[in-house]
Design a protein around this motif. Structure first.
Motif, PDB file in Angstrom:
ATOM      1  N   THR A   1       0.749  -1.108   0.137  1.00 44.00           N
ATOM      2  CA  THR A   1      -0.065   0.058   0.140  1.00 44.00           C
ATOM      3  C   THR A   1       0.761   1.065   0.247  1.00 44.00           C
ATOM      4  N   LEU A   2       0.407   2.223  -0.617  1.00 45.82           N
ATOM      5  CA  LEU A   2       1.191   3.604  -0.640  1.00 45.82           C
ATOM      6  C   LEU A   2       0.102   4.775  -0.609  1.00 45.82           C
ATOM      7  N   ASP A   3       0.350   5.606   0.347  1.00 47.46           N
ATOM      8  CA  ASP A   3      -0.658   6.451   0.762  1.00 47.46           C
ATOM      9  C   ASP A   3      -2.455   6.206   0.589  1.00 47.46           C
ATOM     10  N   GLY A   4      -2.652   4.807   1.078  1.00 46.90           N
ATOM     11  CA  GLY A   4      -3.705   4.508   1.045  1.00 46.90           C
ATOM     12  C   GLY A   4      -4.166   3.561   0.082  1.00 46.90           C
ATOM     13  N   VAL A   5      -3.564   3.555  -0.891  1.00 45.51           N
ATOM     14  CA  VAL A   5      -3.557   2.971  -2.341  1.00 45.51           C
ATOM     15  C   VAL A   5      -3.304   1.324  -2.175  1.00 45.51           C
ATOM     16  N   ALA A   6      -4.132   0.470  -2.492  1.00 48.99           N
ATOM     17  CA  ALA A   6      -3.577  -0.807  -2.735  1.00 48.99           C
ATOM     18  C   ALA A   6      -2.901  -0.899  -3.909  1.00 48.99           C
ATOM     19  N   ILE A   7      -1.637  -1.378  -4.100  1.00 45.02           N
ATOM     20  CA  ILE A   7      -1.017  -1.519  -5.351  1.00 45.02           C
ATOM     21  C   ILE A   7      -1.091  -2.609  -5.941  1.00 45.02           C
ATOM     22  N   LYS A   8      -1.707  -2.420  -7.277  1.00 46.69           N
ATOM     23  CA  LYS A   8      -1.927  -3.847  -8.245  1.00 46.69           C
ATOM     24  C   LYS A   8      -0.437  -3.844  -8.671  1.00 46.69           C
ATOM     25  N   PRO A   9      -0.385  -5.436  -9.090  1.00 47.83           N
ATOM     26  CA  PRO A   9       0.908  -5.680  -9.655  1.00 47.83           C
ATOM     27  C   PRO A   9       1.310  -5.050 -10.957  1.00 47.83           C
ATOM     28  N   ALA A  10       0.243  -4.700 -11.524  1.00 46.22           N
ATOM     29  CA  ALA A  10       0.607  -4.133 -12.982  1.00 46.22           C
ATOM     30  C   ALA A  10       1.092  -2.601 -12.688  1.00 46.22           C
ATOM     31  N   LEU A  11       0.553  -1.994 -11.470  1.00 49.66           N
ATOM     32  CA  LEU A  11       0.969  -0.475 -11.552  1.00 49.66           C
ATOM     33  C   LEU A  11       2.571  -0.491 -11.216  1.00 49.66           C
TER      34      LEU A  11
ATOM     35  N   VAL B   1     -11.165  -1.022 -16.027  1.00 50.13           N
ATOM     36  CA  VAL B   1     -10.529   0.392 -16.075  1.00 50.13           C
ATOM     37  C   VAL B   1     -11.408   1.420 -15.956  1.00 50.13           C
ATOM     38  N   GLU B   2     -11.936   1.995 -14.569  1.00 48.56           N
ATOM     39  CA  GLU B   2     -12.991   2.710 -14.734  1.00 48.56           C
ATOM     40  C   GLU B   2     -12.758   4.357 -15.067  1.00 48.56           C
ATOM     41  N   LEU B   3     -11.990   4.488 -15.922  1.00 42.62           N
ATOM     42  CA  LEU B   3     -11.498   5.905 -16.407  1.00 42.62           C
ATOM     43  C   LEU B   3     -11.807   6.080 -17.958  1.00 42.62           C
TER      44      LEU B   3
ATOM     45  N   GLY C   1      -4.568  -6.033 -16.272  1.00 37.96           N
ATOM     46  CA  GLY C   1      -4.832  -6.322 -14.554  1.00 37.96           C
ATOM     47  C   GLY C   1      -5.481  -5.304 -13.945  1.00 37.96           C
ATOM     48  N   GLY C   2      -6.107  -4.297 -14.473  1.00 35.84           N
ATOM     49  CA  GLY C   2      -7.111  -3.148 -13.708  1.00 35.84           C
ATOM     50  C   GLY C   2      -6.280  -1.873 -13.941  1.00 35.84           C
ATOM     51  N   VAL C   3      -5.199  -1.973 -14.748  1.00 39.86           N
ATOM     52  CA  VAL C   3      -4.354  -0.711 -14.930  1.00 39.86           C
ATOM     53  C   VAL C   3      -4.282  -0.355 -16.376  1.00 39.86           C
ATOM     54  N   TYR C   4      -4.166   0.977 -16.506  1.00 36.45           N
ATOM     55  CA  TYR C   4      -4.222   1.323 -17.898  1.00 36.45           C
ATOM     56  C   TYR C   4      -2.830   1.974 -18.257  1.00 36.45           C
ATOM     57  N   GLN C   5      -1.953   1.249 -19.154  1.00 35.31           N
ATOM     58  CA  GLN C   5      -0.593   1.240 -19.157  1.00 35.31           C
ATOM     59  C   GLN C   5      -0.247   2.086 -20.775  1.00 35.31           C
ATOM     60  N   PHE C   6       0.688   2.794 -20.486  1.00 33.19           N
ATOM     61  CA  PHE C   6       1.209   3.528 -21.874  1.00 33.19           C
ATOM     62  C   PHE C   6       2.553   3.058 -21.915  1.00 33.19           C
ATOM     63  N   ASN C   7       3.208   2.826 -23.362  1.00 34.32           N
ATOM     64  CA  ASN C   7       4.547   2.799 -23.634  1.00 34.32           C
ATOM     65  C   ASN C   7       4.809   3.850 -24.642  1.00 34.32           C
TER      66      ASN C   7
ATOM     67  N   ILE D   1       3.859   4.678 -18.145  1.00 39.93           N
ATOM     68  CA  ILE D   1       2.984   5.502 -17.598  1.00 39.93           C
ATOM     69  C   ILE D   1       1.898   4.743 -17.149  1.00 39.93           C
ATOM     70  N   ASN D   2       1.587   4.483 -16.008  1.00 40.39           N
ATOM     71  CA  ASN D   2       0.606   3.605 -15.670  1.00 40.39           C
ATOM     72  C   ASN D   2      -0.571   4.305 -14.890  1.00 40.39           C
ATOM     73  N   PHE D   3      -1.693   4.113 -15.172  1.00 37.85           N
ATOM     74  CA  PHE D   3      -2.827   4.931 -14.246  1.00 37.85           C
ATOM     75  C   PHE D   3      -3.600   3.676 -13.602  1.00 37.85           C
ATOM     76  N   GLN D   4      -3.841   3.477 -12.198  1.00 41.10           N
ATOM     77  CA  GLN D   4      -4.573   2.603 -11.733  1.00 41.10           C
ATOM     78  C   GLN D   4      -5.975   3.524 -10.915  1.00 41.10           C
ATOM     79  N   PRO D   5      -6.933   3.159 -11.380  1.00 40.04           N
ATOM     80  CA  PRO D   5      -8.198   4.032 -11.104  1.00 40.04           C
ATOM     81  C   PRO D   5      -8.462   3.925  -9.359  1.00 40.04           C
ATOM     82  N   THR D   6      -8.851   4.856  -8.781  1.00 50.21           N
ATOM     83  CA  THR D   6      -8.916   4.968  -7.297  1.00 50.21           C
ATOM     84  C   THR D   6     -10.321   5.374  -6.888  1.00 50.21           C
ATOM     85  N   GLY D   7     -11.023   5.573  -8.033  1.00 52.94           N
ATOM     86  CA  GLY D   7     -12.622   6.125  -7.728  1.00 52.94           C
ATOM     87  C   GLY D   7     -12.972   7.487  -8.104  1.00 52.94           C
ATOM     88  N   GLY D   8     -14.100   7.808  -8.326  1.00 51.54           N
ATOM     89  CA  GLY D   8     -14.403   9.086  -8.831  1.00 51.54           C
ATOM     90  C   GLY D   8     -13.659   9.821  -9.731  1.00 51.54           C
ATOM     91  N   GLY D   9     -12.984   8.930 -10.801  1.00 44.98           N
ATOM     92  CA  GLY D   9     -12.450   9.811 -11.841  1.00 44.98           C
ATOM     93  C   GLY D   9     -11.114   9.956 -11.483  1.00 44.98           C
TER      94      GLY D   9
END
Length: 314
Positions: A75-85, A182-184, A201-207, A233-241
């Protein structure tokens, strides 16, 4: 005109024709890529897959094996880190110089670093970096970059035996169900970043590739994404956009501080700056980052930083 013809036997025979008039043409420079490709094609990749306990993602002539730390709850700053993040270790195999070169980035706990390193160096692999990517993560994770060259099956055995000194999962469990959505607004993220991302894996990734070719040991590192030299660059949704973002910018020296300023100006924390390789050309620095905020706002900040680099944009 006197000519000297010599044959070298080993990884393959080639001719060197030399004129006494100081004119020389080395056919080996042409033959080596074909020899490397032939050797890679001759490799028993099924045994490599079995040794590593997983199938690779194949892109061009690169076989990339993922070693996500799905066993860890970070966890980091209350966020549960997904492996893909931020916990997705990997090793890539590429034909090179009559054999196979490997490059990799392994995710380890602090207590695992020295046992894994000892196995690696005892078997002749190079350690090219050990460092953090994140700050304040619990438990703390570290990243060991490795490199080597030789027979792919022997290299696979070294990687397997070294990772066995950690708790990295060495077999791949079947996923419990479909990957989380991926709710973004991924279409808008694609437009802002300038390349097409993909879900993992629930993460939106850019190369994002750089415009300049990158070489290591005289070999061009391509395709750049699987070889770890594209801006990630990886985006993991954390709710509410909102989204947690992390990854790494691949930078030349003159780009480092302009990118730091651009990220910090847009509320994105710079968490690490270091090398991943030892003799790449051009010399590169890798800058890791973190934020958890409105995803579109963060994407615009990342775009501002990308504009300070020699990166591509579709």
């Amino acid at each position: 005109m006197q000519k000297t013809i010599s044959a070298l036997i080993g990884i393959g025979a080639y001719l060197v024709v030399q004129d006494t008039g100081a004119q020389r043409f080395d056919w080996g420079t042409l033959a080596t890529p074909f020899i490397s490709m032939a050797r890679a094609q001759d490799a028993d990749w099924q045994k490599v897959d079995e040794t590593l306990g997983r199938k690779p993602a194949v892109t061009g002539d690169v076989r990339r094996y993922g070693f996500p730390r799905s066993d860890l709850s970070v966890t980091l700053d209350g966020v549960a880190i997904k492996p893909a993040l931020a916990l997705g270790g990997w090793v890539a195999f590429k034909p090179a110089h009559g054999g196979t070169m490997i490059m990799g980035d392994l995710v380890l706990l602090e207590s695992e670093i020295n046992p894994v390193m000892a196995k690696m160096i005892a078997s002749g692999l190079d350690i090219t970096a050990v460092h953090n990517h994140l700050l304040r993560a619990s438990p703390a994770t570290f990243y060991m970059h490795v490199a080597g060259h030789g027979d792919p099956l022997k290299l696979a055995s070294v990687i397997h035996d070294a990772l066995a000194e950690s708790k990295t999962p060495l077999t791949v469990a079947a996923p419990p169900g479909p990957p989380p959505a991926v709710e973004l607004d991924t279409a808008q993220l694609d437009q802002i970043i300038g390349v097409k991302g993909q879900g993992n894996g629930g993460v939106y990734q850019f190369n994002v590739p750089r415009r300049d070719p990158i070489t290591e040991g005289g070999m061009q590192l391509s395709p750049v994404g699987p070889m770890g030299v594209a801006i990630g660059i990886n985006f993991q949704p954390t709710g509410g956009g909102k989204a947690a973002i992390t990854g790494d910018f691949v930078l030349t020296g003159e780009e480092v501080n302009p990118v730091i300023v651009a990220l910090r100006t847009h509320g994105i924390e710079v968490t690490a700056l270091h090398n991943h390789m030892l003799d790449e050309q051009p010399r590169l620095f890798f800058m890791h980052f973190w934020a958890n905020d409105d995803a579109i706002k963060l994407a615009k900040g990342l775009r501002a930083a990308l504009d300070k680099t020699a990166s591509t944009k579709s």
